[in-house]
Structure formats: structure tokens, C-alpha cells
Design a protein around this motif. Structure first.
Motif, mmCIF file in Angstrom:
data_model
loop_
_atom_site.group_PDB
_atom_site.id
_atom_site.type_symbol
_atom_site.label_atom_id
_atom_site.label_comp_id
_atom_site.label_asym_id
_atom_site.label_seq_id
_atom_site.Cartn_x
_atom_site.Cartn_y
_atom_site.Cartn_z
ATOM 1 N N ASP A 110 0.791 -1.231 0.000
ATOM 2 C CA ASP A 110 0.000 0.000 0.000
ATOM 3 C C ASP A 110 0.826 1.286 0.000
ATOM 4 O O ASP A 110 0.267 2.370 0.178
ATOM 5 C CB ASP A 110 -0.935 0.021 1.218
ATOM 6 N N ALA A 111 2.161 1.185 -0.156
ATOM 7 C CA ALA A 111 3.047 2.356 -0.119
ATOM 8 C C ALA A 111 2.865 3.158 1.168
ATOM 9 O O ALA A 111 2.963 4.385 1.167
ATOM 10 C CB ALA A 111 2.820 3.245 -1.331
ATOM 11 N N GLU A 112 2.626 2.446 2.265
ATOM 12 C CA GLU A 112 2.365 3.116 3.542
ATOM 13 C C GLU A 112 3.676 3.549 4.191
ATOM 14 O O GLU A 112 4.618 2.770 4.311
ATOM 15 C CB GLU A 112 1.614 2.166 4.476
ATOM 16 N N MET A 113 3.731 4.833 4.622
ATOM 17 C CA MET A 113 4.926 5.404 5.233
ATOM 18 C C MET A 113 4.541 6.257 6.435
ATOM 19 O O MET A 113 3.402 6.708 6.555
ATOM 20 C CB MET A 113 5.690 6.288 4.239
ATOM 21 N N LEU A 114 5.538 6.494 7.288
ATOM 22 C CA LEU A 114 5.381 7.388 8.433
ATOM 23 C C LEU A 114 6.398 8.513 8.343
ATOM 24 O O LEU A 114 7.559 8.272 7.986
ATOM 25 C CB LEU A 114 5.621 6.631 9.745
ATOM 26 N N PRO A 115 6.014 9.765 8.677
ATOM 27 C CA PRO A 115 7.003 10.856 8.703
ATOM 28 C C PRO A 115 7.987 10.647 9.841
ATOM 29 O O PRO A 115 7.607 10.235 10.934
ATOM 30 C CB PRO A 115 6.147 12.104 8.917
ATOM 31 N N CYS A 116 9.257 10.955 9.593
ATOM 32 C CA CYS A 116 10.308 10.723 10.586
ATOM 33 C C CYS A 116 10.624 11.945 11.440
ATOM 34 O O CYS A 116 11.293 11.827 12.467
ATOM 35 C CB CYS A 116 11.584 10.249 9.898
ATOM 36 N N VAL A 117 10.191 13.130 11.018
ATOM 37 C CA VAL A 117 10.396 14.352 11.801
ATOM 38 C C VAL A 117 9.077 15.119 11.826
ATOM 39 O O VAL A 117 8.226 14.920 10.953
ATOM 40 C CB VAL A 117 11.522 15.233 11.217
ATOM 41 N N PRO A 118 8.868 15.996 12.802
ATOM 42 C CA PRO A 118 7.618 16.771 12.849
ATOM 43 C C PRO A 118 7.448 17.650 11.615
ATOM 44 O O PRO A 118 8.353 18.406 11.241
ATOM 45 C CB PRO A 118 7.785 17.619 14.115
ATOM 46 N N ASN A 119 6.299 17.551 10.979
ATOM 47 C CA ASN A 119 6.029 18.331 9.767
ATOM 48 C C ASN A 119 6.156 19.833 10.008
ATOM 49 O O ASN A 119 6.566 20.579 9.124
ATOM 50 C CB ASN A 119 4.622 18.025 9.248
ATOM 51 N N ALA A 120 5.800 20.278 11.221
ATOM 52 C CA ALA A 120 5.798 21.705 11.523
ATOM 53 C C ALA A 120 7.197 22.319 11.462
ATOM 54 O O ALA A 120 7.332 23.540 11.332
ATOM 55 C CB ALA A 120 5.184 21.951 12.903
ATOM 56 N N LEU A 121 8.238 21.486 11.542
ATOM 57 C CA LEU A 121 9.612 22.004 11.556
ATOM 58 C C LEU A 121 10.197 22.191 10.159
ATOM 59 O O LEU A 121 11.219 22.853 9.997
ATOM 60 C CB LEU A 121 10.526 21.070 12.360
ATOM 61 N N LEU A 122 9.568 21.593 9.139
ATOM 62 C CA LEU A 122 10.086 21.721 7.783
ATOM 63 C C LEU A 122 9.893 23.143 7.292
ATOM 64 O O LEU A 122 8.851 23.749 7.514
ATOM 65 C CB LEU A 122 9.369 20.746 6.847
ATOM 66 N N ASN A 123 10.920 23.663 6.588
ATOM 67 C CA ASN A 123 10.816 25.076 6.199
ATOM 68 C C ASN A 123 11.712 25.402 5.008
ATOM 69 O O ASN A 123 12.894 25.063 5.002
ATOM 70 C CB ASN A 123 11.217 25.969 7.380
ATOM 71 N N SER A 124 11.131 26.055 4.002
ATOM 72 C CA SER A 124 11.879 26.691 2.899
ATOM 73 C C SER A 124 12.953 25.804 2.299
ATOM 74 O O SER A 124 14.098 26.229 2.119
ATOM 75 C CB SER A 124 12.532 27.992 3.403
ATOM 76 N N VAL A 125 12.604 24.566 1.933
ATOM 77 C CA VAL A 125 13.632 23.608 1.538
ATOM 78 C C VAL A 125 14.217 23.891 0.156
ATOM 79 O O VAL A 125 15.231 23.308 -0.218
ATOM 80 C CB VAL A 125 13.077 22.169 1.596
ATOM 81 N N HIS A 126 13.608 24.801 -0.617
ATOM 82 C CA HIS A 126 14.147 25.153 -1.930
ATOM 83 C C HIS A 126 14.406 26.654 -2.060
ATOM 84 O O HIS A 126 14.586 27.154 -3.165
ATOM 85 C CB HIS A 126 13.189 24.696 -3.033
ATOM 86 N N GLN A 129 16.533 30.146 6.908
ATOM 87 C CA GLN A 129 15.893 29.268 7.883
ATOM 88 C C GLN A 129 15.546 27.907 7.284
ATOM 89 O O GLN A 129 14.644 27.233 7.760
ATOM 90 C CB GLN A 129 14.622 29.942 8.431
ATOM 91 N N GLN A 130 16.241 27.499 6.234
ATOM 92 C CA GLN A 130 15.903 26.247 5.563
ATOM 93 C C GLN A 130 16.211 25.046 6.469
ATOM 94 O O GLN A 130 17.276 24.973 7.082
ATOM 95 C CB GLN A 130 16.685 26.093 4.254
ATOM 96 N N GLN A 131 15.270 24.120 6.547
ATOM 97 C CA GLN A 131 15.538 22.856 7.223
ATOM 98 C C GLN A 131 14.591 21.792 6.677
ATOM 99 O O GLN A 131 13.391 21.991 6.610
ATOM 100 C CB GLN A 131 15.406 22.973 8.744
ATOM 101 N N ASP A 132 15.193 20.678 6.231
ATOM 102 C CA ASP A 132 14.402 19.579 5.711
ATOM 103 C C ASP A 132 14.511 18.386 6.649
ATOM 104 O O ASP A 132 15.172 18.444 7.697
ATOM 105 C CB ASP A 132 14.834 19.218 4.287
ATOM 106 N N GLY A 133 13.856 17.298 6.270
ATOM 107 C CA GLY A 133 13.826 16.133 7.137
ATOM 108 C C GLY A 133 15.191 15.523 7.379
ATOM 109 O O GLY A 133 15.494 15.091 8.498
ATOM 110 N N MET A 134 16.056 15.499 6.368
ATOM 111 C CA MET A 134 17.380 14.902 6.536
ATOM 112 C C MET A 134 18.220 15.672 7.549
ATOM 113 O O MET A 134 18.857 15.090 8.425
ATOM 114 C CB MET A 134 18.096 14.858 5.188
#
Length: 404
Positions: free
Chosen positions: A228-244, A250-255
Motif C-alpha cells: 500500500d506504499a504506507e509510510m510514516l514521517p520521521c520528523v515533525p512536519n511543523a519544523l520543515l521550512n523553505s527547503v528550496h 531558515q531552511q531545514q528539511d527532514g534529513m
């Protein structure tokens, strides 16, 4: 009084506080300021502060003529990126590599040198993605791991029964191969946003981590990944910012967030190395409170903690020993049994601790376990006193904000 009149020592202190960029601007004001702002001890400070360099090295590890030249070469090499993000990514890797060099040098030696811009662009062309800025910079410093031992994964893992997990970061060429192999099976070919960035092969399944290159979120596959291509996020979504965003700071992605949290846990002793049968690896079982409980009875110490196992989880179902297992403070299991995973360990003072790892499903995202062990002084066949019960203090079972 003009700034030049404060004296060389005071001027040096002022320039240190201004930072590298403002010191370079100050050098354009006058000959005296240019002389003060060109002193190598000043740039030695900036290299240590911004780049964690204690030798004047260029981005390829070669010796530069001076610390000032070294700093300039780094700025030139990363001129296409926000400098604040470069410094943050460099600090992240410096923390990780420092810990590895001190505690786990065999894993440290598995880290590859940084990838080039051409290497990154090749991956993007092959997979038709645009890497988030933080991930691009992280790979400029280290292109994943070259593993000759499956237990040297940078992220580490856990084991229970016959299930062994040890997660490593993939180099760019392997990301391309794994992504091309896995993604068609998940039905994502029409939206090629996801790439495989970390993995662990285990006895029963493969634990895979996926980076969504559009949002910057890092995901891990569940038990329903393939059907089912089921996945879980590994970091809080609220912390992701301006990844491009090349213009922001203030850029920060999941990695980046994932690796920063990982080194924080390593530095604080929350997770540590574990040795079994002369093989060492990073264990994701927490060893500090509040995620780890400790109880001491008659000189016997029992430490308990839990780790979330995403590859066994099923979101469609919602996520002599004695265990009481609670979900939302309701008892869902009460287990009694002799021996510990079929063993009767003999514990002696000063010798290696006995480690017992098990697994249980939980029909909720929050719960706890507590229990006890029965001990016999001496040996089971030759007791030297009365049996006594050693509590295993309650410890939490919960879906964590960061999943490793």
C-alpha cells in the motif's frame, strides 16, 4: 575616538564579535582595519567557529596557505548556497564525526568524502528530482557510507528474536539504484518525488527511508510499504521550512533535522554503542530517562526502554518473567513465563550486563510496560538463599516525534 584608535587587542576582540562577513567589510574601510582583519589568528577563530576547522584545510581536505585562505575557499566552493545553512550542515557533520572518531572509529572510516555538484546533478537528472537545499549540502560534506560491515550503520538500530536492523546512509550512486528498483513497486512512477536515502536489510524485511524532494519530509516504510506504499514521517512536519529557498536563512528539511536529532542523542548519551559477540553497533534503545526506567533491588539493576519498530507497524490496524502492557493506561496484556527468551542468565558483579530485547504490538500510539524478574542467589541448580523479585519500572511505549 575612531575605531582605529582603540588598539590592536581591542580591535581584534571587536572583529571577532563582528564575525567573518562583517570583518571582511571592515577591511575595506582603512589600511589599519585591513591589516587587523587579515590577521590569521582572527581567521583561525572564524574557521573554528563557523566550519569546525582546527587546521587551515580546503573543502577537499588539502592544506591551505592560511586560515584566511581556507575560509575564502570554503565560501567560494559553497557560494551557490545560503552561508548560514552551509555552516549549520557543517556543524551537524562535525558533531557526528567527532562522536564517531572518539567512540566508533570503525564506523567513522566508512563515511565517504563529499560529493561534487556534478555528482548531485547526475542524481537529479537520473531520478528527475530536485534535492532540498539542506540535503544537497549534507551530501557535499559526506556522500553517505561505504559499508563492508552491516553493523557499522551511522544510524544504528536494534534486534529482537531473529530480527536485526542497522540503518546506514546511502551514497548517491546507491540512492539512484535503490530508488529505481523500489519506487516502481510502490506505484510512485507518475510522481517521482521520493528517493531512497537510508536502508537496512533485516532477516524478514528491508527497512527503507524515503526523502520527499518536494516537501523535504523524510519517511520510513511500514509493514504495508509494498502492498500500500504506507509510510510514516520521521520528523515533525511543523519544523520543515523553505527547503528550496536560496534566499532565506531558515531552511531545514527532514534529513538535516533527523541527523541533528541523532547527534543530539549520541552526545547526550540517550543512545549508545552496544557490543554483542565482539561486534559493536549503535543501539537505538534509549538509555536515559524519561525514555528509560531504572530500578535497583538487592544490588540488581534493571534498565528498561522501548524503541518504535516502523517496519512491523500497521497503520491500518492502528498502531519467569511478568509484563503488564498498557495502552492509554488500560491493561491490554499480562504476560507470565519462566526464563528470559528461553535463557537463565548467570549475572556476576562487574561482568557484562545481560541484554534482553523483545517486541510487542500495541493498538494505540501511547502506552507503557512494567513488570518484574525473579532472581535466585547463587545458581538455579545450587541456590544460596531465598528467591527475590526485581521490579522492572514502568517505561513508555509511544509513537516518537523522530523515528529512526
Amino acid at each position: 575616538m575612531g575605531l582605529e584608535a582603540v588598539g590592536d587587542l581591542a580591535l581584534h576582540i571587536i572583529l571577532r564579535k563582528l564575525g567573518a562577513e562583517e570583518s571582511a567589510r571592515a577591511a575595506c574601510v582603512s589600511k589599519q582595519l585591513r591589516a587587523s582583519a587579515s590577521e590569521d589568528p582572527l581567521w583561525s577563530h572564524f574557521c573554528a567557529q563557523d566550519l569546525h576547522l582546527h587546521q587551515p584545510l580546503d573543502p577537499h581536505g588539502n592544506l591551505a596557505p592560511s586560515f584566511k585562505a581556507s575560509y575564502g575557499l570554503w565560501r567560494e566552493s559553497f557560494s551557490m548556497y545560503p552561508w548560514s545553512l552551509v555552516k549549520r550542515a557543517k556543524r551537524c557533520w562535525a558533531k557526528i564525526t567527532n562522536w564517531l572518531s572518539l567512540h566508533f572509529p570503525e564506523a567513522h572510516s566508512s563515511l565517504n568524502k563529499g560529493a561534487s555538484e556534478a555528482d548531485i546533478q547526475h542524481l537529479e537528472t537520473q531520478l528527475k528530482v530536485k534535492l532540498p537545499l539542506p540535503t544537497r549540502i549534507l551530501y557535499r560534506f559526506h556522500d553517505g557510507q561505504d559499508l563492508h560491515d552491516s553493523l557499522l550503520g551511522l544510524i544504528g538500530g536494534y534486534s529482537f528474536y531473529n530480527h536485526l536492523v542497522n540503518v546506514s546512509l546511502l551514497p548517491l550512486h546507491q540512492i539512484v539504484l535503490e530508488t529505481k528498483h523500489v519506487m516502481p513497486k510502490l506505484g510512485f512512477s507518475a510522481t517521482p518525488d521520493y528517493i531512497v536515502v537510508a536502508s537496512s536489510s533485516s532477516t524478514y524485511s528491508q527497512k527503507l527511508f524515503f526523502l520527499n524532494c518536494t516537501t523535504g519530509q523524510l519517511y520510513v516504510g511500514t509493514a504495508n510499504l509494498l502492498p500500500d506504499a504506507e509510510m510514516l514521517p520521521c520528523v515533525p512536519n511543523a519544523l520543515l521550512n523553505s527547503v528550496h529557498d536560496h534566499n532565506g536563512d531558515q531552511q531545514q528539511d527532514g534529513m538535516l533535522l533527523w541527523l541533528e536529532e541523532h547527534y543530539r542523542r549520541l552526545e547526550n548519551g540517550i543512545i549508545r554503542l552496544r557490543e554483542q559477540e565482539a561486534m559493536r553497533s549503535i543501539s537505538q534503545f534509549p538509555e536515559e530517562s524519561p525514555l528509560c526506567s531504572t530500578a535497583v533491588t538487592n544490588g540488581v539493576q534493571v534498565r528498561c526502554s522501548s524503541v518504535f519498530v516502523p517496519e512491523f507497524s500497521n497503520l491500518q490496524d492502528n498502531t519467569q518473567r511478568h509484563w503488564v502492557i498498557r495502552a492509554y493506561d488500560v491493561v491490554v496484556a499480562n504476560v507470565n513465563g519462566e526464563a528470559v527468551i528461553g535463557k537463565y542468565p548467570l549475572l556476576c558483579p562487574g561482568e557484562q550486563e545481560f541484554v534482553y530485547e523483545s517486541c510487542t504490538p500495541l493498538p494505540s500510539s501511547s502506552g507503557s510496560i512494567e513488570g518484574s524478574f525473579m532472581f535466585v542467589p547463587g545458581r538455579l541448580a545450587d541456590p544460596k538463599g531465598s528467591r527475590f523479585r526485581v521490579p522492572a519500572a514502568r517505561f513508555p511505549l509511544q509513537l516518537p516525534d523522530y523515528i529512526f
